[in-house]
Design a protein around this motif. Structure first.
Motif, PDB file in Angstrom:
ATOM      1  N   PRO A  45      32.150 -21.152  -2.476  1.00  0.00           N
ATOM      2  CA  PRO A  45      30.741 -20.774  -2.644  1.00  0.00           C
ATOM      3  C   PRO A  45      29.954 -21.797  -3.459  1.00  0.00           C
ATOM      4  O   PRO A  45      30.492 -22.467  -4.336  1.00  0.00           O
ATOM      5  CB  PRO A  45      30.825 -19.431  -3.387  1.00  0.00           C
ATOM      6  CG  PRO A  45      32.162 -19.432  -4.048  1.00  0.00           C
ATOM      7  CD  PRO A  45      33.060 -20.196  -3.126  1.00  0.00           C
ATOM      8  N   GLU A  46      28.657 -21.898  -3.121  1.00  0.00           N
ATOM      9  CA  GLU A  46      27.779 -22.802  -3.865  1.00  0.00           C
ATOM     10  C   GLU A  46      27.095 -22.028  -4.987  1.00  0.00           C
ATOM     11  O   GLU A  46      26.856 -20.831  -4.875  1.00  0.00           O
ATOM     12  CB  GLU A  46      26.744 -23.433  -2.919  1.00  0.00           C
ATOM     13  CG  GLU A  46      25.863 -22.460  -2.140  1.00  0.00           C
ATOM     14  CD  GLU A  46      24.609 -22.044  -2.881  1.00  0.00           C
ATOM     15  OE1 GLU A  46      24.324 -22.624  -3.939  1.00  0.00           O
ATOM     16  OE2 GLU A  46      23.925 -21.124  -2.406  1.00  0.00           O
ATOM     17  N   PHE A  47      26.784 -22.754  -6.071  1.00  0.00           N
ATOM     18  CA  PHE A  47      26.093 -22.152  -7.215  1.00  0.00           C
ATOM     19  C   PHE A  47      24.891 -23.004  -7.613  1.00  0.00           C
ATOM     20  O   PHE A  47      24.646 -23.245  -8.790  1.00  0.00           O
ATOM     21  CB  PHE A  47      27.053 -22.013  -8.405  1.00  0.00           C
ATOM     22  CG  PHE A  47      28.281 -21.203  -8.107  1.00  0.00           C
ATOM     23  CD1 PHE A  47      28.213 -19.822  -7.982  1.00  0.00           C
ATOM     24  CD2 PHE A  47      29.511 -21.823  -7.926  1.00  0.00           C
ATOM     25  CE1 PHE A  47      29.352 -19.072  -7.704  1.00  0.00           C
ATOM     26  CE2 PHE A  47      30.653 -21.088  -7.651  1.00  0.00           C
ATOM     27  CZ  PHE A  47      30.565 -19.704  -7.537  1.00  0.00           C
ATOM     28  N   LEU A  48      24.163 -23.493  -6.614  1.00  0.00           N
ATOM     29  CA  LEU A  48      23.059 -24.407  -6.885  1.00  0.00           C
ATOM     30  C   LEU A  48      21.847 -23.674  -7.458  1.00  0.00           C
ATOM     31  O   LEU A  48      21.495 -22.596  -6.998  1.00  0.00           O
ATOM     32  CB  LEU A  48      22.627 -25.135  -5.607  1.00  0.00           C
ATOM     33  CG  LEU A  48      23.695 -25.935  -4.863  1.00  0.00           C
ATOM     34  CD1 LEU A  48      23.027 -26.780  -3.792  1.00  0.00           C
ATOM     35  CD2 LEU A  48      24.490 -26.815  -5.813  1.00  0.00           C
ATOM     36  N   GLY A  94      12.467 -16.058  -4.476  1.00  0.00           N
ATOM     37  CA  GLY A  94      13.230 -17.144  -3.869  1.00  0.00           C
ATOM     38  C   GLY A  94      14.083 -16.690  -2.701  1.00  0.00           C
ATOM     39  O   GLY A  94      14.085 -15.527  -2.312  1.00  0.00           O
ATOM     40  N   GLY A  95      14.841 -17.652  -2.172  1.00  0.00           N
ATOM     41  CA  GLY A  95      15.638 -17.382  -0.979  1.00  0.00           C
ATOM     42  C   GLY A  95      17.022 -16.857  -1.262  1.00  0.00           C
ATOM     43  O   GLY A  95      17.796 -16.640  -0.324  1.00  0.00           O
ATOM     44  N   CYS A  96      17.387 -16.644  -2.548  1.00  0.00           N
ATOM     45  CA  CYS A  96      18.757 -16.227  -2.866  1.00  0.00           C
ATOM     46  C   CYS A  96      18.854 -14.856  -3.524  1.00  0.00           C
ATOM     47  O   CYS A  96      19.364 -13.916  -2.913  1.00  0.00           O
ATOM     48  CB  CYS A  96      19.436 -17.275  -3.747  1.00  0.00           C
ATOM     49  SG  CYS A  96      19.813 -18.805  -2.887  1.00  0.00           S
ATOM     50  N   LEU A  97      18.369 -14.741  -4.761  1.00  0.00           N
ATOM     51  CA  LEU A  97      18.605 -13.513  -5.524  1.00  0.00           C
ATOM     52  C   LEU A  97      18.195 -12.237  -4.792  1.00  0.00           C
ATOM     53  O   LEU A  97      19.020 -11.322  -4.656  1.00  0.00           O
ATOM     54  CB  LEU A  97      17.916 -13.604  -6.892  1.00  0.00           C
ATOM     55  CG  LEU A  97      18.856 -13.691  -8.101  1.00  0.00           C
ATOM     56  CD1 LEU A  97      19.722 -14.944  -7.997  1.00  0.00           C
ATOM     57  CD2 LEU A  97      18.074 -13.717  -9.397  1.00  0.00           C
ATOM     58  N   PRO A  98      16.953 -12.115  -4.285  1.00  0.00           N
ATOM     59  CA  PRO A  98      16.570 -10.849  -3.658  1.00  0.00           C
ATOM     60  C   PRO A  98      17.433 -10.500  -2.445  1.00  0.00           C
ATOM     61  O   PRO A  98      17.953  -9.385  -2.350  1.00  0.00           O
ATOM     62  CB  PRO A  98      15.106 -11.074  -3.253  1.00  0.00           C
ATOM     63  CG  PRO A  98      14.624 -12.170  -4.147  1.00  0.00           C
ATOM     64  CD  PRO A  98      15.823 -13.053  -4.345  1.00  0.00           C
ATOM     65  N   LYS A  99      17.613 -11.453  -1.547  1.00  0.00           N
ATOM     66  CA  LYS A  99      18.364 -11.128  -0.317  1.00  0.00           C
ATOM     67  C   LYS A  99      19.858 -10.967  -0.595  1.00  0.00           C
ATOM     68  O   LYS A  99      20.537 -10.177   0.057  1.00  0.00           O
ATOM     69  CB  LYS A  99      18.095 -12.163   0.777  1.00  0.00           C
ATOM     70  CG  LYS A  99      18.519 -13.587   0.484  1.00  0.00           C
ATOM     71  CD  LYS A  99      19.805 -13.967   1.193  1.00  0.00           C
ATOM     72  CE  LYS A  99      20.149 -15.432   0.981  1.00  0.00           C
ATOM     73  NZ  LYS A  99      21.502 -15.781   1.485  1.00  0.00           N
ATOM     74  N   ALA A 120      27.748 -13.037  -9.269  1.00  0.00           N
ATOM     75  CA  ALA A 120      26.994 -13.841 -10.238  1.00  0.00           C
ATOM     76  C   ALA A 120      25.493 -13.593 -10.084  1.00  0.00           C
ATOM     77  O   ALA A 120      24.782 -13.384 -11.078  1.00  0.00           O
ATOM     78  CB  ALA A 120      27.311 -15.325 -10.051  1.00  0.00           C
ATOM     79  N   ASN A 121      25.011 -13.607  -8.843  1.00  0.00           N
ATOM     80  CA  ASN A 121      23.586 -13.390  -8.616  1.00  0.00           C
ATOM     81  C   ASN A 121      23.161 -11.976  -9.011  1.00  0.00           C
ATOM     82  O   ASN A 121      22.064 -11.768  -9.532  1.00  0.00           O
ATOM     83  CB  ASN A 121      23.222 -13.668  -7.157  1.00  0.00           C
ATOM     84  CG  ASN A 121      22.975 -15.148  -6.907  1.00  0.00           C
ATOM     85  OD1 ASN A 121      22.963 -15.952  -7.836  1.00  0.00           O
ATOM     86  ND2 ASN A 121      22.766 -15.516  -5.663  1.00  0.00           N
ATOM     87  N   SER A 122      24.034 -11.009  -8.775  1.00  0.00           N
ATOM     88  CA  SER A 122      23.724  -9.633  -9.159  1.00  0.00           C
ATOM     89  C   SER A 122      23.632  -9.492 -10.676  1.00  0.00           C
ATOM     90  O   SER A 122      22.781  -8.764 -11.196  1.00  0.00           O
ATOM     91  CB  SER A 122      24.787  -8.669  -8.616  1.00  0.00           C
ATOM     92  OG  SER A 122      24.766  -8.666  -7.202  1.00  0.00           O
ATOM     93  N   PHE A 123      24.511 -10.199 -11.392  1.00  0.00           N
ATOM     94  CA  PHE A 123      24.476 -10.148 -12.859  1.00  0.00           C
ATOM     95  C   PHE A 123      23.191 -10.773 -13.385  1.00  0.00           C
ATOM     96  O   PHE A 123      22.531 -10.218 -14.284  1.00  0.00           O
ATOM     97  CB  PHE A 123      25.695 -10.862 -13.445  1.00  0.00           C
ATOM     98  CG  PHE A 123      25.822 -10.683 -14.938  1.00  0.00           C
ATOM     99  CD1 PHE A 123      26.475  -9.586 -15.460  1.00  0.00           C
ATOM    100  CD2 PHE A 123      25.270 -11.601 -15.819  1.00  0.00           C
ATOM    101  CE1 PHE A 123      26.586  -9.399 -16.834  1.00  0.00           C
ATOM    102  CE2 PHE A 123      25.371 -11.427 -17.187  1.00  0.00           C
ATOM    103  CZ  PHE A 123      26.030 -10.319 -17.694  1.00  0.00           C
ATOM    104  N   LEU A 124      22.810 -11.922 -12.839  1.00  0.00           N
ATOM    105  CA  LEU A 124      21.575 -12.583 -13.275  1.00  0.00           C
ATOM    106  C   LEU A 124      20.362 -11.718 -12.971  1.00  0.00           C
ATOM    107  O   LEU A 124      19.448 -11.586 -13.793  1.00  0.00           O
ATOM    108  CB  LEU A 124      21.439 -13.946 -12.597  1.00  0.00           C
ATOM    109  CG  LEU A 124      22.504 -14.984 -12.964  1.00  0.00           C
ATOM    110  CD1 LEU A 124      22.299 -16.266 -12.176  1.00  0.00           C
ATOM    111  CD2 LEU A 124      22.501 -15.275 -14.460  1.00  0.00           C
ATOM    112  N   ALA A 125      20.343 -11.123 -11.776  1.00  0.00           N
ATOM    113  CA  ALA A 125      19.235 -10.239 -11.403  1.00  0.00           C
ATOM    114  C   ALA A 125      19.155  -9.052 -12.357  1.00  0.00           C
ATOM    115  O   ALA A 125      18.062  -8.621 -12.756  1.00  0.00           O
ATOM    116  CB  ALA A 125      19.411  -9.757  -9.967  1.00  0.00           C
ATOM    117  N   THR A 126      20.314  -8.519 -12.739  1.00  0.00           N
ATOM    118  CA  THR A 126      20.366  -7.387 -13.668  1.00  0.00           C
ATOM    119  C   THR A 126      19.780  -7.767 -15.029  1.00  0.00           C
ATOM    120  O   THR A 126      19.012  -7.013 -15.629  1.00  0.00           O
ATOM    121  CB  THR A 126      21.820  -6.897 -13.837  1.00  0.00           C
ATOM    122  OG1 THR A 126      22.328  -6.503 -12.552  1.00  0.00           O
ATOM    123  CG2 THR A 126      21.906  -5.728 -14.796  1.00  0.00           C
TER     124      THR A 126
END
Length: 447
Positions: free
Chosen positions: A158-161, A269-274, A218-224
């Motif tokens: 997975p990418e983490f850019l 953006g194109g990552c966190l929400p979707k 990771a994205n779910s944690f940041l969004a939280t």
């Protein structure tokens, strides 16, 4: 013999990864189905604004004077199959129209196009963000449809850019995660990433499901974390507290940390929400939907911030209609150092005010062309000064450095009213107030 690398998909992820692999010394061949994108890349032009990417392309794209020539582009799948030892899958996985689930059309099409051309041992490495279980399915498809059979292996990496830091994140990642099923796949990926691993980047080896879950987790944690501080901003609005001071105080606890604790109009953006929506959808398919119901509230808090910014602007203008009022919006991209306006909170707020009768003028350092395509009916200015000219209220909605360095006195001389609403809690209230502005920020009613 040095490994040869292919990159499938030359969007944000693929173009960056291809250029970075060339920078690490590999011969790279990248493919896309959009001819115009390939032609642009062959001229050494980045398909999007990303700091450092254009320079990297010019340094390595074949045919450009003075380049290493290590990076080439093609539209031919047979050439890709014959060239590569390791094939990186970097295509988009957008939200499915009308649903929460991820649309895997591009991933499936890429693997279906590549498989018939894998006649010898090859490693296909997924970098796209996909629902857990996708790698298992694609591995079976490759084994069945590639002439090489079981020698056409799959791995997931997975990418983490972070947009705005993508080049550095690729060349100097904070961690590398690889989901593999064989020692050979692990060995190949260790060879690909030998430079960053040699510099100390942790290399985490795991199975397919865990590798797929890492990015969405990771994205779910940041969004939280972002939605948490925005929920606290709502509490501060109701109680008269100051969310910036609150964030500072809790951020000193090293179990919590200070990052991602700036209250504002939320993430986009194109990552966190979707990604969080696709994660919820996949949990439902697996019968584990109860585990992720909290993400619905995270999403809800995030979307609510946009409406609250609109309401803050309405109240600042006297609480009535926006009709005939001139509103300057500083920012169009979802974050600074990017030209990406996908699901941009800034543009969403601008659009809502426009639909309610406001005369909205937008300025953004890099996102103007993309913003015009998405919201052609908004007004656009060539500078912050022009956007503010004649404005009854100024909304700061994307935290570009350029906006933090603006001269409030100069802006005040052209504004109809010195009223600024800081949707990112990034401006210095004292500086703006000293220039005669009324400053108001989300979650800081008394600041």
């Amino acid at each position: 013999m040095s490994l040869k690398i292919t990159v499938i998909g030359t969007g944000y992820l693929g173009a960056t990864h291809a250029a970075a692999m060339a920078e690490l010394g590999f011969e790279v061949l990248a493919i896309d189905v959009v001819k115009e994108k390939i032609e642009k890349l062959e001229r050494g032009e980045a398909p999007m604004y990303e700091p450092g990417l254009g320079d990297l392309l010019k340094r390595h794209v074949a045919g450009i004077e003075g380049s290493t020539g290590r990076l080439r582009f093609t539209l031919d799948w047979a050439e890709i199959g014959a060239f590569g030892d390791v094939h990186f899958l970097c295509v988009n996985t957008p939200q499915r129209h009308g649903e929460y689930a991820a649309d895997l059309t591009y991933v499936d099409a890429a693997v279906a196009s590549l498989a018939p051309h894998l006649s010898g041992p090859a490693l296909v490495v997924g970098k796209s963000t996909v629902p857990v279980g996708t790698a298992e399915r694609l591995a079976a498809y490759l084994a069945e449809h590639a002439p090489a059979g079981a020698d056409a292996e799959l791995a997931w990496n997975p990418e983490f850019l972070r947009e705005g830091f993508a080049v550095d994140d690729t060349l100097h990642p904070d961690r590398l995660v690889v989901g593999v099923r064989s020692e050979r796949a692990e060995k190949l990926l260790r060879e690909v990433y030998a430079t960053p691993v040699g510099e100390g980047t942790p290399f985490v080896v795991t199975d397919f499901p865990t590798a797929e879950l890492v990015k969405t987790s990771a994205n779910s944690f940041l969004a939280t974390k972002i939605s948490f501080i925005n929920a606290m901003a709502e509490m501060c609005e109701a109680s008269g507290g100051d969310v910036a001071k609150l964030a500072e105080a809790i951020g000193y606890d090293d179990r919590i940390g200070r990052k991602f604790l700036r209250a504002g109009i939320g993430f986009g953006g194109g990552c966190l929400p979707k990604d969080i929506r696709a994660f919820m959808a996949r949990a439902g398919e697996l019968g584990a939907d109860q585990a992720l119901t909290f993400l619905r509230e995270i999403d809800s808090i995030n979307m609510r911030q946009r409406g609250q910014m609109v309401e803050l602007a309405r109240q600042a203008l006297g609480g009535g209609s926006f009709l005939g009022r001139r509103v300057a919006v500083l920012g169009a991209t979802f974050k600074p150092d990017s030209d990406d306006v996908r699901d941009s909170p800034a543009l969403n707020v601008a659009g809502q005010i426009h639909l309610q009768g406001g005369q909205v003028t937008v300025y953004d350092p890099k996102g103007m062309d993309n913003a015009r395509r998405v919201f052609p009916t908004l007004g656009y200015a060539d500078s912050a000064l022009d956007a503010v000219r004649g404005a009854d209220v100024v909304l700061h909605l994307t935290e570009w450095r350029e906006f933090r360095e603006l001269d409030p006195a100069e802006l005040g001389a052209v504004a109809a009213s010195r009223l600024v609403l800081d949707g990112r809690n990034a401006l210095d209230p004292a500086v703006w107030r000293a220039a005669g502005w009324t400053y108001r920020a989300m979650g800081r009613p008394t600041a």
